[in-house]
Design a protein around this motif. Sequence first.
Motif, PDB file in Angstrom:
ATOM      1  N   ILE A  45       1.286  -1.481   0.030  1.00 38.30           N
ATOM      2  CA  ILE A  45       0.059   0.262  -0.065  1.00 38.30           C
ATOM      3  C   ILE A  45       0.650   1.148  -0.059  1.00 38.30           C
ATOM      4  CG2 ILE A  45      -2.109   0.988   1.668  1.00 38.30           C
ATOM      5  CD1 ILE A  45      -3.128  -1.273   2.884  1.00 38.30           C
ATOM      6  N   LYS A  46       2.051   0.952   1.179  1.00 36.89           N
ATOM      7  CA  LYS A  46       2.957   2.495   0.243  1.00 36.89           C
ATOM      8  C   LYS A  46       3.574   2.882  -0.497  1.00 36.89           C
ATOM      9  CE  LYS A  46       7.419   3.330   3.161  1.00 36.89           C
ATOM     10  NZ  LYS A  46       8.283   3.119   3.573  1.00 36.89           N
ATOM     11  N   THR A  47       4.190   1.115  -0.734  1.00 42.67           N
ATOM     12  CA  THR A  47       4.697   1.561  -2.401  1.00 42.67           C
ATOM     13  C   THR A  47       3.582   2.416  -3.404  1.00 42.67           C
ATOM     14  OG1 THR A  47       5.582  -0.558  -2.170  1.00 42.67           O
ATOM     15  CG2 THR A  47       5.938   0.195  -4.296  1.00 42.67           C
ATOM     16  N   MET A  48       2.472   1.932  -3.358  1.00 41.51           N
ATOM     17  CA  MET A  48       0.967   2.056  -4.283  1.00 41.51           C
ATOM     18  C   MET A  48       1.049   3.507  -4.446  1.00 41.51           C
ATOM     19  SD  MET A  48       0.913  -0.461  -5.959  1.00 41.51           S
ATOM     20  CE  MET A  48      -0.867   0.087  -7.164  1.00 41.51           C
ATOM     21  N   GLY A  49       1.204   3.976  -3.492  1.00 39.38           N
ATOM     22  CA  GLY A  49       1.059   5.923  -3.245  1.00 39.38           C
ATOM     23  C   GLY A  49       2.046   6.462  -3.529  1.00 39.38           C
ATOM     24  N   SER A  50       3.681   5.591  -3.798  1.00 36.93           N
ATOM     25  CA  SER A  50       4.715   6.345  -4.299  1.00 36.93           C
ATOM     26  C   SER A  50       4.906   5.746  -5.703  1.00 36.93           C
ATOM     27  CB  SER A  50       5.701   5.726  -4.040  1.00 36.93           C
ATOM     28  OG  SER A  50       4.948   6.593  -2.059  1.00 36.93           O
ATOM     29  N   ILE A  51       3.815   5.711  -6.135  1.00 37.01           N
ATOM     30  CA  ILE A  51       3.872   4.868  -8.093  1.00 37.01           C
ATOM     31  C   ILE A  51       4.405   6.247  -9.234  1.00 37.01           C
ATOM     32  CG2 ILE A  51       2.053   5.740  -8.577  1.00 37.01           C
ATOM     33  CD1 ILE A  51       2.962   1.994  -9.048  1.00 37.01           C
ATOM     34  N   ASP A  52       4.777   7.153  -8.410  1.00 37.60           N
ATOM     35  CA  ASP A  52       4.921   7.821  -9.424  1.00 37.60           C
ATOM     36  C   ASP A  52       6.973   8.012  -9.289  1.00 37.60           C
ATOM     37  OD1 ASP A  52       5.232   9.016  -6.774  1.00 37.60           O
ATOM     38  OD2 ASP A  52       4.624  10.908  -7.629  1.00 37.60           O
ATOM     39  N   GLN A  53       7.247   7.334  -8.742  1.00 39.98           N
ATOM     40  CA  GLN A  53       8.636   7.210  -8.025  1.00 39.98           C
ATOM     41  C   GLN A  53       9.381   6.796  -9.061  1.00 39.98           C
ATOM     42  OE1 GLN A  53      10.539   8.874  -5.982  1.00 39.98           O
ATOM     43  NE2 GLN A  53       8.989  10.492  -5.240  1.00 39.98           N
ATOM     44  N   PRO A  54      10.568   6.489  -9.462  1.00 41.43           N
ATOM     45  CA  PRO A  54      11.601   6.226 -10.246  1.00 41.43           C
ATOM     46  C   PRO A  54      11.725   4.538 -10.392  1.00 41.43           C
ATOM     47  CG  PRO A  54      12.976   7.359  -9.258  1.00 41.43           C
ATOM     48  CD  PRO A  54      11.287   7.640  -9.189  1.00 41.43           C
ATOM     49  N   PRO A  55      11.567   3.303 -11.056  1.00 35.69           N
ATOM     50  CA  PRO A  55      11.754   1.363 -10.983  1.00 35.69           C
ATOM     51  C   PRO A  55      12.593   1.850 -10.100  1.00 35.69           C
ATOM     52  CG  PRO A  55      11.282   2.543 -13.141  1.00 35.69           C
ATOM     53  CD  PRO A  55      12.074   3.611 -12.589  1.00 35.69           C
ATOM     54  N   GLU A  56      14.427   2.165 -10.086  1.00 34.60           N
ATOM     55  CA  GLU A  56      15.514   1.642  -8.526  1.00 34.60           C
ATOM     56  C   GLU A  56      14.192   1.958  -7.754  1.00 34.60           C
ATOM     57  OE1 GLU A  56      16.143   5.845 -10.475  1.00 34.60           O
ATOM     58  OE2 GLU A  56      15.680   3.100 -11.468  1.00 34.60           O
ATOM     59  N   ILE A  57      13.635   3.112  -6.929  1.00 31.82           N
ATOM     60  CA  ILE A  57      12.854   3.620  -5.607  1.00 31.82           C
ATOM     61  C   ILE A  57      11.798   2.247  -5.255  1.00 31.82           C
ATOM     62  CG2 ILE A  57      12.520   5.046  -4.385  1.00 31.82           C
ATOM     63  CD1 ILE A  57      13.374   7.217  -5.307  1.00 31.82           C
ATOM     64  N   LEU A  58      11.170   2.801  -6.510  1.00 33.88           N
ATOM     65  CA  LEU A  58      10.295   1.384  -6.385  1.00 33.88           C
ATOM     66  C   LEU A  58      10.190  -0.209  -6.253  1.00 33.88           C
ATOM     67  CD1 LEU A  58       7.876   2.329  -9.233  1.00 33.88           C
ATOM     68  CD2 LEU A  58       7.480   2.780  -6.717  1.00 33.88           C
ATOM     69  N   GLY A  59      11.820  -0.430  -6.930  1.00 36.05           N
ATOM     70  CA  GLY A  59      11.891  -1.525  -6.312  1.00 36.05           C
ATOM     71  C   GLY A  59      12.609  -2.292  -4.873  1.00 36.05           C
ATOM     72  N   LYS A  60      13.236  -0.882  -4.773  1.00 33.70           N
ATOM     73  CA  LYS A  60      13.280  -1.004  -3.071  1.00 33.70           C
ATOM     74  C   LYS A  60      12.474  -1.201  -1.963  1.00 33.70           C
ATOM     75  CE  LYS A  60      18.313   1.312  -3.886  1.00 33.70           C
ATOM     76  NZ  LYS A  60      18.675   2.451  -3.372  1.00 33.70           N
ATOM     77  N   MET A  61      11.004  -0.544  -2.735  1.00 36.41           N
ATOM     78  CA  MET A  61       9.810  -0.421  -1.234  1.00 36.41           C
ATOM     79  C   MET A  61       9.300  -1.790  -2.089  1.00 36.41           C
ATOM     80  SD  MET A  61       8.967   3.730  -2.285  1.00 36.41           S
ATOM     81  CE  MET A  61       7.317   3.462  -0.783  1.00 36.41           C
ATOM     82  N   ILE A  62       9.338  -2.460  -3.299  1.00 35.07           N
ATOM     83  CA  ILE A  62       9.177  -3.378  -2.740  1.00 35.07           C
ATOM     84  C   ILE A  62       9.563  -4.331  -2.076  1.00 35.07           C
ATOM     85  CG2 ILE A  62       8.335  -5.603  -4.616  1.00 35.07           C
ATOM     86  CD1 ILE A  62       7.379  -3.098  -6.210  1.00 35.07           C
TER      87      ILE A  62
END
Length: 289
Positions: free
Chosen positions: A186-203
């Motif tokens: 849920i936290k990651t989906m709230g930051s979906i506009d971030q670049p892939p490398e940041i989303l990868g760390k969040m996931i």
Amino acid sequence: MIGLIGIAVIFVMVFGGYLLAGGKMGIILKSLPFEMIMIGGAATGAFLLSNDFAAVKHTLKDVGKVFKGARWRPADYRDLLCLLFELIRIARNNPVGLEEHIENPHESAVFTRYPRILHDHEAVDLICDTLRAASMNYDDPHQVEEVLDKRMETAHHHALHSSHALQTVADALPALGIVAAVLGVIKTMGSIDQPPEILGKMIGGALVGTFLGVFLAYGLVGPFATRVKAVIEEDGHFYALIREVLVANLHNHPANICIEVGRQNTPHHVRPSFGDLEDALRALKQEAA
């Protein structure tokens, strides 16, 4: 000691294999405190919610059995047989004289000779109550054995509560790990506009929750529950020995035969040898003479 070795092996094999495979601890270490707060906190809260204070205290105390192992050692089984031999001999030679030992065991010259047994109220009560019942002509061996079985079953059921409580927590931990992981998603989906490398760390951080729940359940808490249960069942042989000897006594077997019945019904790894027990009983007879 073997418990600590087991924990060390778990951590070395899991995280060592992860590192050897090229994994990096950075994401895990960064997410670990927050995931532990959610998963560990929820597990602790559920444990407190499902148990009363006495059960919580009992469970925390029993966790020490994972590292200490069984309470009763081979020497304790030998001492128990010697104690029962003395009491049976007194009961047959001087029934009136037995009362001072079973009514006030903490001041008895017989019981105080075996302080480790004397400090276990369950063992002392089991011995004294059974001998007291026999002195009141409640001497049907089958009825006494049935009463002892029910009493020991109740005590054993109560003793196993801590193991059941730990196992319940272990069963809940994987689901709580999923809860933490879903919150991370849920936290990651709230930051979906971030670049892939940041989303990868969040996931990756979110998945730490799933990993932690499963790891704690099957790597630590579950084995703790199993070990506590095994130790409780191991210690249960000590009380079963009391039952065997005292029931044999009600069948009016000679005292030596009653003790031998108990010795042969003792698990092999804690069973005193015939020679050692014979020497100990001979010393008691000489002392009494």
